[in-house]
Write a protein that holds these residues in place. Structure first.
Motif, PDB file in Angstrom:
ATOM      1  N   UNK A 216       0.844  -1.190   0.000  1.00  0.00           N
ATOM      2  CA  UNK A 216       0.000   0.000   0.000  1.00  0.00           C
ATOM      3  C   UNK A 216       0.888   1.253   0.000  1.00  0.00           C
ATOM      4  N   UNK A 217       0.521   2.285  -0.745  1.00  0.00           N
ATOM      5  CA  UNK A 217       1.336   3.510  -0.799  1.00  0.00           C
ATOM      6  C   UNK A 217       1.108   4.404   0.421  1.00  0.00           C
ATOM      7  N   UNK A 218       1.688   4.038   1.544  1.00  0.00           N
ATOM      8  CA  UNK A 218       1.457   4.741   2.794  1.00  0.00           C
ATOM      9  C   UNK A 218       1.865   6.209   2.719  1.00  0.00           C
ATOM     10  N   UNK A 219       3.016   6.491   2.153  1.00  0.00           N
ATOM     11  CA  UNK A 219       3.512   7.868   2.137  1.00  0.00           C
ATOM     12  C   UNK A 219       2.643   8.765   1.277  1.00  0.00           C
ATOM     13  N   UNK A 220       1.974   8.186   0.313  1.00  0.00           N
ATOM     14  CA  UNK A 220       1.120   8.972  -0.572  1.00  0.00           C
ATOM     15  C   UNK A 220      -0.302   9.089  -0.043  1.00  0.00           C
ATOM     16  N   UNK A 221      -0.806   8.015   0.558  1.00  0.00           N
ATOM     17  CA  UNK A 221      -2.253   7.932   0.770  1.00  0.00           C
ATOM     18  C   UNK A 221      -2.718   7.850   2.220  1.00  0.00           C
ATOM     19  N   UNK A 222      -1.850   7.504   3.158  1.00  0.00           N
ATOM     20  CA  UNK A 222      -2.305   7.346   4.538  1.00  0.00           C
ATOM     21  C   UNK A 222      -2.483   8.693   5.214  1.00  0.00           C
ATOM     22  N   UNK A 223      -3.346   8.728   6.204  1.00  0.00           N
ATOM     23  CA  UNK A 223      -3.460   9.895   7.071  1.00  0.00           C
ATOM     24  C   UNK A 223      -2.611   9.645   8.311  1.00  0.00           C
ATOM     25  N   UNK A 224      -2.488  10.647   9.167  1.00  0.00           N
ATOM     26  CA  UNK A 224      -1.684  10.443  10.374  1.00  0.00           C
ATOM     27  C   UNK A 224      -1.346  11.731  11.075  1.00  0.00           C
ATOM     28  N   UNK A 225      -0.382  11.631  11.993  1.00  0.00           N
ATOM     29  CA  UNK A 225      -0.029  12.775  12.836  1.00  0.00           C
ATOM     30  C   UNK A 225       0.477  13.964  12.026  1.00  0.00           C
ATOM     31  N   UNK A 226       1.183  13.692  10.953  1.00  0.00           N
ATOM     32  CA  UNK A 226       1.803  14.780  10.195  1.00  0.00           C
ATOM     33  C   UNK A 226       1.352  14.806   8.741  1.00  0.00           C
ATOM     34  N   UNK A 227       0.244  14.105   8.441  1.00  0.00           N
ATOM     35  CA  UNK A 227      -0.298  14.160   7.091  1.00  0.00           C
ATOM     36  C   UNK A 227      -1.782  13.858   7.181  1.00  0.00           C
ATOM     37  N   UNK A 228      -2.573  14.536   6.351  1.00  0.00           N
ATOM     38  CA  UNK A 228      -4.027  14.419   6.404  1.00  0.00           C
ATOM     39  C   UNK A 228      -4.575  14.076   5.028  1.00  0.00           C
ATOM     40  N   UNK A 229      -4.034  13.054   4.429  1.00  0.00           N
ATOM     41  CA  UNK A 229      -4.522  12.673   3.114  1.00  0.00           C
ATOM     42  C   UNK A 229      -4.113  13.658   2.034  1.00  0.00           C
ATOM     43  N   UNK A 230      -3.109  14.516   2.325  1.00  0.00           N
ATOM     44  CA  UNK A 230      -2.802  15.585   1.395  1.00  0.00           C
ATOM     45  C   UNK A 230      -2.029  15.085   0.176  1.00  0.00           C
ATOM     46  N   UNK A 231      -1.580  13.859   0.203  1.00  0.00           N
ATOM     47  CA  UNK A 231      -0.891  13.315  -0.957  1.00  0.00           C
ATOM     48  C   UNK A 231      -1.824  12.433  -1.769  1.00  0.00           C
ATOM     49  N   UNK A 232      -3.071  12.770  -1.851  1.00  0.00           N
ATOM     50  CA  UNK A 232      -4.019  12.030  -2.678  1.00  0.00           C
ATOM     51  C   UNK A 232      -5.269  11.683  -1.912  1.00  0.00           C
ATOM     52  N   UNK A 233      -5.123  11.284  -0.662  1.00  0.00           N
ATOM     53  CA  UNK A 233      -6.299  10.983   0.148  1.00  0.00           C
ATOM     54  C   UNK A 233      -6.868   9.618  -0.139  1.00  0.00           C
ATOM     55  N   UNK A 234      -7.119   8.825   0.906  1.00  0.00           N
ATOM     56  CA  UNK A 234      -7.736   7.518   0.703  1.00  0.00           C
ATOM     57  C   UNK A 234      -9.147   7.556   1.241  1.00  0.00           C
ATOM     58  N   UNK A 235     -10.119   7.398   0.361  1.00  0.00           N
ATOM     59  CA  UNK A 235     -11.510   7.473   0.772  1.00  0.00           C
ATOM     60  C   UNK A 235     -12.159   6.127   0.914  1.00  0.00           C
ATOM     61  N   UNK A 236     -11.388   5.054   0.867  1.00  0.00           N
ATOM     62  CA  UNK A 236     -11.982   3.728   0.955  1.00  0.00           C
ATOM     63  C   UNK A 236     -12.335   3.206  -0.414  1.00  0.00           C
ATOM     64  N   UNK A 237     -12.786   1.970  -0.458  1.00  0.00           N
ATOM     65  CA  UNK A 237     -13.139   1.333  -1.725  1.00  0.00           C
ATOM     66  C   UNK A 237     -14.295   2.072  -2.365  1.00  0.00           C
TER      67      UNK A 237
END
Length: 617
Positions: A216-237
């Protein structure tokens, strides 16, 4: 079983044929239920950053939100080996339930295909072998054939609900009748199933595929403490088409992971995306304390359509239902039509004509209503249809969810050629739940200039690590800089391929060679057959084929004596603050019912959502 379809095409071309083990009781569901279920059960990916390492510096970026995006009175014999066992209307559909037997040199499938096509349920000749498999022994299924009723639009298409009664234990394996779908399937067609039951649901004649977290492209798509989906955003299936969330680039990548994993098993595998207690969703679809709908107040508004629409908007908002829903809009258009041709250009757009203020007696568009000699506004009929087709399907769905202990969401994506087996599901009390949230921890290493990453190490929940080196990526940016990263080793999406049963932890396949898969499919099919329930065939359900509020009569089957009792179409009164219940269903005529035989059957799920996105022809 609740079935949702996404259809593109004309209302006149719409037809839908479903195999069924026996005559089902039919009612209608809600698109909104599906939307809320999908949003609430979509997997999420959270990447936590180790504060002792080099951290992203994204606090200066603007916030970017991830995208979530009339019945006959007696049984009719059709001739040529086809018997019409029931007919009527439900929601926007007219339906017929038929059985087919061989006739002369024609198989039961050929007989069914010819009759369906001749009667407006277009089925290509290549569907005959599939129809024959369902119609012939040992399955002996009937077919539910549906068309849109006259003057109904494609915007009024709703999920169909089919109810069956088990002859055997309720824990017997439920099933999704999938094989006939291949006639109109598209490549990589998504099939998503939600199963309610006492325990976690598992596929018993399909494999279960797990996904490798490192794919899974975590650095691009995951949210977290220092990222909020800003690299594409994962909205689920997500699925394409109306009623589905917008698809983001990250959705597409996740979907492709499922495609690639399932294809290893030649399409015969499900990915379990979540399984957990229904108590987490006790008010997901409807909260009776906060979501009310005053049917009595609406029925009492006779002053003008504008006054009615003004109150309806208030009630729809209280019920938390989208006022732009295509079904609601279609119902309003049917009960509050516009004069044709329009003589006021300011009222030609729907948003102008159906403005509450414009349809009051002194409003701009009041004169554009039909003449009173041909049309009279009836708030009771309009309220009853909204209640029956919009409100009750939602409240009933929440009652159904709350009456079970566990909810499981499973997804597969397969091509037409892979739709050779109807998936069956069982319940396993020994397997752990599958949580919605997937987590990992990232630890960055800064380059010499401190403004760039030189590497990032990701640690997954199982303790495995992924070291992404040679990055030279800036720490401060608001652009999707991580979309071009090549993951170490180019990991394939498939983690494990497992064989699951109704007990135990399952077995991981040691290899995925074609011979191994074929041997295990044979063994799984034998196990599944032992779990298949039995049903009494060709028996009209107690209370009739449809809910009493949706069809006027119950239809007897061959071998039944007596006349069909008429029930009319009136609806019971509301209590002022809650949706009114449908009237008592019509009684099945007295007489000698032809019970038929009890057979092993692919019995559709007590609660399953089969989401298929393709155009019927």
């Amino acid at each position: 079983m609740h079935i949702f379809i996404a259809y593109s095409g004309t209302a006149e071309s719409f037809s839908w044929v479903l195999p069924a083990p026996t005559i089902p009781k039919l009612s209608i569901g809600s698109n909104e239920v599906f939307s809320r279920l999908r949003r609430a059960t979509k997997p999420t990916f959270k990447l936590n950053w180790d504060p002792t390492g080099c951290l992203p510096a994204q606090d200066e970026c603007p916030e970017i939100l991830a995208a979530d995006g009339s019945s006959t009175g007696s049984t009719t014999t059709g001739g040529g080996g086809v018997e019409v066992l029931a007919a009527g209307s439900v929601g926007p559909f007219d339906f017929e339930v038929i059985s087919a037997t061989s006739s002369g040199d024609k198989t039961a499938g050929q007989v069914a295909q010819e009759w369906l096509t001749a009667n407006g349920y277009d089925q290509p000749p290549e569907s005959a072998p599939l129809l024959d498999e369902y119609a012939s022994a040992p399955m002996n299924h009937v077919f539910v054939a549906l068309k849109l009723s006259k003057d109904k639009t494609t915007g009024e298409i709703q999920p169909l609900v089919l109810e069956y009664k088990y002859d055997t234990d309720v824990n017997a394996a439920p099933c999704v009748p999938l094989k006939l779908t291949q006639i109109a399937a598209v490549d990589d067609m998504p099939v998503q199933v939600f199963v309610l039951g006492p325990h976690r649901a598992v596929p018993v004649n399909y494999f279960e595929a797990t996904l490798k977290p490192e794919a899974f492209p975590w650095l691009e798509c995951a949210s977290g403490d220092h990222q909020t989906g800003m690299f594409g955003g994962f909205g689920g299936f997500s699925f394409p088409g109306a009623f589905f969330e917008r698809t983001t680039p990250c959705d597409t990548k996740y979907n492709q992971m499922i495609v690639d994993a399932v294809n290893v098993a030649e399409g015969n595998a499900f990915v379990t995306e979540m399984s957990g207690p229904t108590s987490d969703f006790s008010t997901l679809v409807h909260n009776p304390e906060t979501q009310t709908f005053d049917t009595s107040a609406l029925r009492a508004i006779t002053a003008s359509p504008g006054d009615y629409l003004e109150k309806l908007l208030q009630e729809i908002q209280k019920f938390q239902f989208p006022q732009q829903d295509p079904l609601l809009q279609a119902i309003l258009k049917a009960h509050i039509p516009r004069r044709t041709p329009s003589t006021n250009p300011k009222c030609e757009r729907d948003q102008d004509f159906y403005s509450p203020f414009n349809l009051k007696p002194d409003g701009e568009c009041f004169s554009q209503l039909p003449d009173s000699s041909v049309w009279t506004f009836n708030p009771t009929l309009l309220t009853d249809e909204i209640n029956n087709r919009v409100i009750l399907p939602i409240t009933n769905a929440q009652v159904l969810i709350n009456s079970h202990a566990k909810l499981t969401r499973m997804t597969c994506m397969l091509d037409a050629a892979q739709m050779t087996v109807d998936p069956l599901f069982g319940f396993n009390s020994e397997l752990a739940d599958v949580p919605l949230e997937r987590t990992a921890t990232a630890k960055g290493t800064c380059a010499n200039d401190a403004d760039h990453f030189s590497s990032i190490e990701i640690t997954f929940a199982d303790g495995t690590k992924q070291d992404i080196t040679g990055l030279n990526k800036p720490r401060k940016t608001c652009s999707p800089i991580y979309t071009d990263i090549t993951l170490p080793g180019n990991p394939t999406p498939l983690g494990e391929l497992r064989v699951l049963g109704i007990t135990g932890q399952g077995e991981v396949l040691p290899d995925t060679a074609a011979a191994t898969l074929a041997n295990r499919r044979t063994a799984m099919a034998a196990t599944a057959m032992s779990l298949m329930p039995t049903v009494s065939q060709h028996v009209v359900p107690e209370g009739g084929v449809t809910d009493g509020s949706l069809a006027s009569t119950a239809i007897p089957v061959a071998g039944t004596n007596g006349n069909t009792n008429s029930n009319g179409n009136t609806n019971g009164g509301g209590n002022g603050n809650t949706p009114s219940a449908p009237p008592t269903p019509p009684a099945v005529p007295s007489g000698n019912t032809n019970v038929g035989v009890a057979v092993k059957s692919c019995l559709p799920l007590l609660w399953a959502v089969l989401l298929v996105c393709f155009a019927f022809h």
